[in-house]
Design a protein around this motif. Structure first.
Motif, PDB file in Angstrom:
ATOM      1  N   GLY A 290      35.103 -18.500  69.798  1.00 65.99           N
ATOM      2  CA  GLY A 290      35.921 -19.306  68.892  1.00 65.99           C
ATOM      3  C   GLY A 290      36.569 -18.507  67.788  1.00 65.99           C
ATOM      4  N   LEU A 291      35.777 -17.751  67.030  1.00 67.23           N
ATOM      5  CA  LEU A 291      36.308 -17.062  65.851  1.00 67.23           C
ATOM      6  C   LEU A 291      36.932 -15.708  66.186  1.00 67.23           C
ATOM      7  CD1 LEU A 291      33.605 -17.861  63.144  1.00 67.23           C
ATOM      8  CD2 LEU A 291      35.789 -18.985  63.572  1.00 67.23           C
ATOM      9  N   GLY A 294      39.666 -16.670  69.353  1.00 67.89           N
ATOM     10  CA  GLY A 294      40.609 -17.738  69.045  1.00 67.89           C
ATOM     11  C   GLY A 294      40.683 -18.845  70.081  1.00 67.89           C
ATOM     12  N   TYR A 296      39.596 -21.933  70.410  1.00 71.35           N
ATOM     13  CA  TYR A 296      38.929 -22.949  69.588  1.00 71.35           C
ATOM     14  C   TYR A 296      38.425 -24.129  70.417  1.00 71.35           C
ATOM     15  CZ  TYR A 296      41.383 -20.263  66.014  1.00 71.35           C
ATOM     16  OH  TYR A 296      41.858 -19.249  65.229  1.00 71.35           O
ATOM     17  N   SER A 297      39.233 -24.616  71.322  1.00 72.47           N
ATOM     18  CA  SER A 297      38.829 -25.784  72.105  1.00 72.47           C
ATOM     19  C   SER A 297      37.657 -25.452  73.027  1.00 72.47           C
ATOM     20  CB  SER A 297      40.007 -26.298  72.928  1.00 72.47           C
ATOM     21  OG  SER A 297      41.007 -26.828  72.089  1.00 72.47           O
TER      22      SER A 297
END
Length: 330
Positions: A290-291, A294, A296-297
Motif C-alpha cells: 500500500g504505502l 501505491g 491502495y485498493s
C-alpha cells in the motif's frame, strides 16, 4: 360520587399499575425515561463524551474509506469517482503465490504468542507469594523496566548481541568450540527471537492487572484454607486462581481479538531478504504493497480480510466464554 384514590388522599406518589388483562396496552415512555436518565447522570455522560468522540472520529469515520477495497482507487478521481471492481482484489490476493506463506507465517506467530499467554499469570502468582517486600519490589522493577524500552532499541539490541562477528552471544558460542550462528538471517530463528524478545519486553507489564486482581482476594479465604490444612500450592489453586479467573478470561478474549494483528513494526524491523521466508506476514505485506508500491485498493482488501478474521475470532471466542463461563465482553 367516586371516592378519591388512597394515594391522592394521603399525598403519597401514585404507583403505576400494569394494565388489566384484556385492556389496552400503554406504550412505555422510553424517550422520557432516557432523557431523565441523562439529566440525572449528566456528569458521567460528560466524562465519557471525549472518549466517544475520539473513537467516532478515529475509528468509525475512517471505515468510510474501507470501500476502496472494492474499487480500483485512483487518488485524483477520489473514492466515489474510482471504478467499482467488487471482489477482484480479494480474488487476486487469494490466488497469489504468496497468500499461503503470509497466512502461515501470521498464524504461526500468533499461535506461538498465544501459547505463552499463561506466563504473566504465573509471574503474578509467584510475585504475590513473595514475602520479602524489598525483593518483591526489586523483581517488579526488573520485569517492568523493559516495557519502557523503545521497540527500535529492542531490535537494535538483538542485532548487536546476536551479530555473527561482534555479538556477545556468538562470542560465548565460540568459547565452547562451536561455529557462530546467523541468528538474524536464519528463518528458523526468526520466530523464536520475535516471540521471546516480546515476552522479555512485556511480561512484567502484563502482570500488573493480575497483581491488582490478586490484591483484592479476601485474606479470610486463605485463613480458612490454612485451617483446613491447605498448603501454599493448594491455596494458589483453589483461592487465587478462581479469584483472578474473570480477569484472565476477559484478557484472553481481548488477546484473541487481535490474533491476526501481529505487531508489524517489529516484524518489519527484523525483516530482511534472508529471513523473509518466516518474517513476511500480512501486516508487512499491507505496508509494502500500500504505502511503498501505491496499490491502495489491493492493500486495503488484504487489510480488510485480516480485520474480518479478527472480528470473527473475537465474536467466536466471546460466545464460547459466555457458554462455558460467566465472564465475557458482552
Amino acid at each position: 360520587m367516586t371516592a378519591p384514590p388512597v394515594a391522592a388522599a394521603t399525598g403519597a406518589p401514585e404507583v403505576e399499575r400494569p394494565p388489566a388483562p384484556g385492556g389496552p396496552v400503554v406504550a412505555a415512555p422510553r424517550r422520557r425515561r432516557a432523557l431523565r436518565a441523562v439529566r440525572n447522570s449528566w456528569q458521567l455522560y460528560l466524562l465519557v463524551a471525549p472518549a466517544v468522540v475520539f473513537f467516532l472520529i478515529f475509528n468509525y469515520v475512517p471505515m468510510y474509506g474501507a470501500q476502496i477495497a472494492f474499487r480500483d482507487f485512483i487518488a485524483s478521481d477520489g473514492i466515489w469517482g474510482s471504478r467499482w471492481v467488487g471482489l477482484e482484489h480479494f480474488e487476486r490476493f487469494f490466488d497469489s503465490y504468496y497468500f499461503w506463506r503470509l497466512l502461515r507465517n501470521t498464524l504461526i506467530l500468533s499461535l506461538y504468542q498465544l501459547a505463552l499467554f499463561p506466563l504473566p499469570i504465573i509471574l503474578a502468582l509467584s510475585l504475590n507469594e513473595v514475602k520479602n517486600h524489598l525483593f518483591k519490589r526489586f523483581a517488579q522493577t526488573l520485569t517492568y523496566a523493559p516495557h519502557f524500552v523503545s521497540l527500535v532499541v529492542v531490535v537494535g539490541m538483538l542485532f548487536a548481541f546476536l551479530d555473527p562477528r561482534l555479538g556477545l552471544v556468538n562470542h560465548l558460542i565460540e568459547l565452547v568450540g562451536l561455529a557462530p550462528i546467523q541468528f538474524m538471517q536464519d528463518p528458523g530463528w526468526f520466530r523464536h527471537l520475535y516471540v521471546w524478545s516480546g515476552v522479555w519486553q512485556s511480561l512484567g507489564w502484563s502482570t500488573i492487572i493480575y497483581l491488582a486482581a490478586l490484591s483484592g482476594v479476601n485474606p479470610e479465604l486463605h485463613q480458612a484454607a490454612q485451617v483446613d490444612g491447605a498448603n501454599r500450592l493448594q491455596r494458589i489453586r483453589h483461592v487465587n486462581i478462581p479469584a483472578i479467573m474473570p480477569t484472565v478470561v476477559i484478557l484472553f478474549i481481548l488477546d484473541f481479538g487481535s490474533f491476526m494483528a501481529v505487531g508489524f513494526e517489529k516484524a518489519l524491523l527484523m525483516n530482511n531478504s534472508l529471513n523473509a521466508e518466516a518474517s513476511d506476514i500480512i501486516q508487512t505485506f499491507v505496508y509494502e504493497t500500500g504505502l511503498l508500491e501505491g496499490q491502495y485498493s489491493y492493500a486495503a482488501a488484504v487489510g480488510l480480510f485480516d480485520s474480518v478474521i479478527n472480528i470473527l475470532l473475537l465474536v467466536g471466542v466471546n460466545q464460547l466464554a459466555r457458554r462455558f463461563s460467566e465472564n465475557s465482553l458482552w
